[in-house]
Design a protein around this motif. Structure first.
Motif, PDB file in Angstrom:
ATOM      1  N   SER A 220     -11.303  -0.687  -2.795  1.00  0.00           N
ATOM      2  CA  SER A 220     -11.349  -1.347  -1.484  1.00  0.00           C
ATOM      3  C   SER A 220     -12.626  -1.017  -0.725  1.00  0.00           C
TER       4      SER A 220
ATOM      5  N   CYS B  44       0.856  -1.187   0.000  1.00  0.00           N
ATOM      6  CA  CYS B  44       0.000   0.000   0.000  1.00  0.00           C
ATOM      7  C   CYS B  44       0.891   1.236   0.000  1.00  0.00           C
TER       8      CYS B  44
ATOM      9  N   ASN C 295      -4.440   4.657   1.546  1.00  0.00           N
ATOM     10  CA  ASN C 295      -5.299   3.918   2.477  1.00  0.00           C
ATOM     11  C   ASN C 295      -6.219   4.896   3.208  1.00  0.00           C
ATOM     12  N   GLU C 296      -7.472   4.561   3.305  1.00  0.00           N
ATOM     13  CA  GLU C 296      -8.442   5.367   4.055  1.00  0.00           C
ATOM     14  C   GLU C 296      -8.192   6.858   3.839  1.00  0.00           C
ATOM     15  N   ASN C 297      -8.162   7.260   2.578  1.00  0.00           N
ATOM     16  CA  ASN C 297      -7.875   8.668   2.295  1.00  0.00           C
ATOM     17  C   ASN C 297      -9.045   9.578   2.640  1.00  0.00           C
TER      18      ASN C 297
ATOM     19  N   CYS D 199      -8.374   3.476  -3.063  1.00  0.00           N
ATOM     20  CA  CYS D 199      -8.987   3.506  -1.735  1.00  0.00           C
ATOM     21  C   CYS D 199     -10.500   3.583  -1.887  1.00  0.00           C
TER      22      CYS D 199
ATOM     23  N   TYR E 247      -5.969  10.029  -7.201  1.00  0.00           N
ATOM     24  CA  TYR E 247      -5.766   8.627  -7.587  1.00  0.00           C
ATOM     25  C   TYR E 247      -5.380   8.538  -9.061  1.00  0.00           C
TER      26      TYR E 247
END
Ligand code: AHR
Length: 496
Positions: free
Chosen positions: A237, A126, A174-176, A212, A192
């Motif tokens: 995700s 990641c 991750n978890e943006n 994400c 992205y």
């Protein structure tokens, strides 16, 4: 005693259950990496180039297909260049998210890739979009995968790795929406698109890029991402944790009440609705299901064990967790056309772990046993199942008592995984196996516990352990199974 009827249609093969659904997640968090995996080459704990051997041996039995690393929230603060080169010269940093402890960067890219090689697992790295640059992300890919003359490839070689690695999966942040930058979906979608442009495919490598995705039921996030960036991703995700209580008071991992047991089951089952609703949105933009839903963080999240660092997320693991795992894996099977991968959080000593360690000691958890029992489903063909399952009436709401899934593996064996979600009552389950010739040899394994919080400890490591299961009768093509309360079973029917 509930009576349940299940039909397994052995002549109706549906999609393949990707083995990547049985993936794991290992973050630089608490004692997950350090102590749990990495002890260093000079440790008195037997190790292979710094990675502890007892853990390797246990993990090998799970046939782990993929490991996600280095986070989690840690990923968007991680600068990979600090974690390569001679270990004694690596930069020390503060792990601000997880306990404020010193991260010495001794476990970096080379060590992670070694772990994957030793386990035969694919790496899923990641990248840092939250606080890292496009160049940094791009150079990580070059360092890992470029086979030729280039600044990063040369640096990798100077650090002892001549050949590039194969990198199958890469996450762009991750978890943006939260710890990875508190972004709006529109802003992240644009970032992205930009960052993923520089996640290059060198040589014959084809990286599966994962964007994400949503937090739980943030369907708008999925909508915007699919609309604005769907064509640039292979996977999107989804993060969902089973939390029996509220965020501030999640509930204990052991010593919980029956109400908490049932709430946990209800919340684990919610995964089904989440997948259906996110998939419905994805279907509008991607009806052929090219983009995978990658549930790269899931599992039970409780209060930390009393007396442990709250930032380390260390929790015990009971037969209740075995049920959470079994039910969730069965749900993933049901949606395997869309769910290309899933990664339970987390592998060792953190959240719903496979393994707990204490110094040189190690135990495996009930969740570990479910992953080991269910591995027969990896890459097997899902079989169509219909069921008439009686509900459990908890007083406030109803829950299905039985969760079931069936598959056929390459050798023709049929595997039926069953969970009894009731912590009080057993269940009579009548399974009609239609669409097959005569049945071959039938065997079973079961995991259950005496108490609702039955668990393994360093003193008693085998309180919850799989046993041979023979509590069924065979009548022609029907299996009459008695499933005890709070149990997970796998029955295997060999071909005739
Ligand atoms: O798994 C623990 C944390 O949960 C991860 O770092 C983060 O992505 C999520 O909020």
């Amino acid at each position: 005693m509930g009576e349940h009827t299940i039909v397994v249609n052995a002549d109706i093969e549906q999609a393949t259950i990707s083995r990547y659904i049985y993936g794991h997640f290992a973050e630089h968090l608490g004692r997950g990496i350090y102590e749990g995996i990495w002890v260093g080459e000079n440790s008195s704990i037997p190790n292979t180039k710094g990675i502890r051997n007892d853990v390797l041996t246990a993990l090998k039995r799970l046939d782990i297909p993929v490991i996600r690393w280095p986070g989690g929230c840690f990923a968007d603060e991680y600068h990979w260049k600090d974690g390569v080169g001679p270990r004694e010269k690596r930069k020390r940093m503060v792990n601000t998210h997880w306990g404020g402890v010193v991260e010495n960067n001794h476990f970096g890219t080379h060590e992670f890739m070694l772990l994957c090689e030793l386990l035969g697992a694919e790496p899923y790295i990641c990248g840092n979009l939250g606080s890292g640059t496009v160049q940094e992300m791009s150079e990580w890919i070059e360092y890992l995968t470029f086979d030729g003359e280039s600044p990063m490839a040369n640096w990798r070689k100077a650090n002892g790795r001549e050949r590039p690695w194969q990198l199958k999966y890469f996450g762009v942040g991750n978890e943006n929406w939260g710890c990875g930058g508190n972004m709006r979906p529109e802003f992240y979608a644009d970032l992205y698109r930009r960052y993923q442009t520089y996640v290059r495919n060198y040589g014959d490598q084809k990286i599966y890029k994962i964007a994400c995705g949503a937090n739980v039921d943030d369907f708008r996030w999925t909508e915007v991402l699919m609309r604005e960036a769907g064509q640039f991703m292979d996977g999107l995700s989804l993060h969902y944790y089973t939390v029996p209580g509220v965020w501030e008071e999640k509930g204990p991992a052991t010593g919980f009440t029956k109400d908490e047991w049932f709430i946990t089951m209800r919340k684990a089952l919610y995964m089904d609705e989440l997948i259906k609703r996110h998939s419905t949105i994805m279907d509008q933009y991607d009806p052929v299901k090219r983009v995978g839903l990658v549930i790269d963080e899931w599992g039970a999240w409780y209060d930390v064990e009393p007396g442990t660092n709250p930032g380390f997320l260390f929790q015990q693991n009971t037969i209740r967790d075995a049920l959470v795992a079994g039910v969730t894996l069965n749900i993933f099977h049901d949606h395997c056309e869309r769910v290309h991968m899933a990664n339970i959080a987390q592998m060792i000593n953190v959240l719903q772990a496979m393994i707990l360690t204490k110094g040189a000691k190690m135990i495996v958890t009930p969740t570990y046993h479910v992953f080991e029992m269910f591995k027969v489903h990896q890459d097997a063909k899902k079989l169509a199942v219909t069921s008439q399952v009686q509900p459990i009436d908890t007083g406030d709401y109803e829950l299905p008592q039985i969760s079931v899934s069936a598959s056929r593996d390459r050798e023709g064996n049929i595997h039926v995984s069953l969970c009894n979600l009731d912590c009080d009552s057993g269940a009579n389950v009548h399974i009609a196996l239609r669409g097959t010739e005569q049945l071959g040899h039938i065997t079973g394994r079961i995991l259950t516990g005496k108490d609702i919080d039955a668990h393994n400890t360093f003193e008693n490591p085998n309180v919850v352990t799989p046993e041979v299961f023979e509590d069924f009768k065979i009548e022609s093509h029907r299996l009459d199974v008695f499933l005890p309360s709070k149990s997970v079973a796998v029955i295997t029917v060999e071909p005739w």
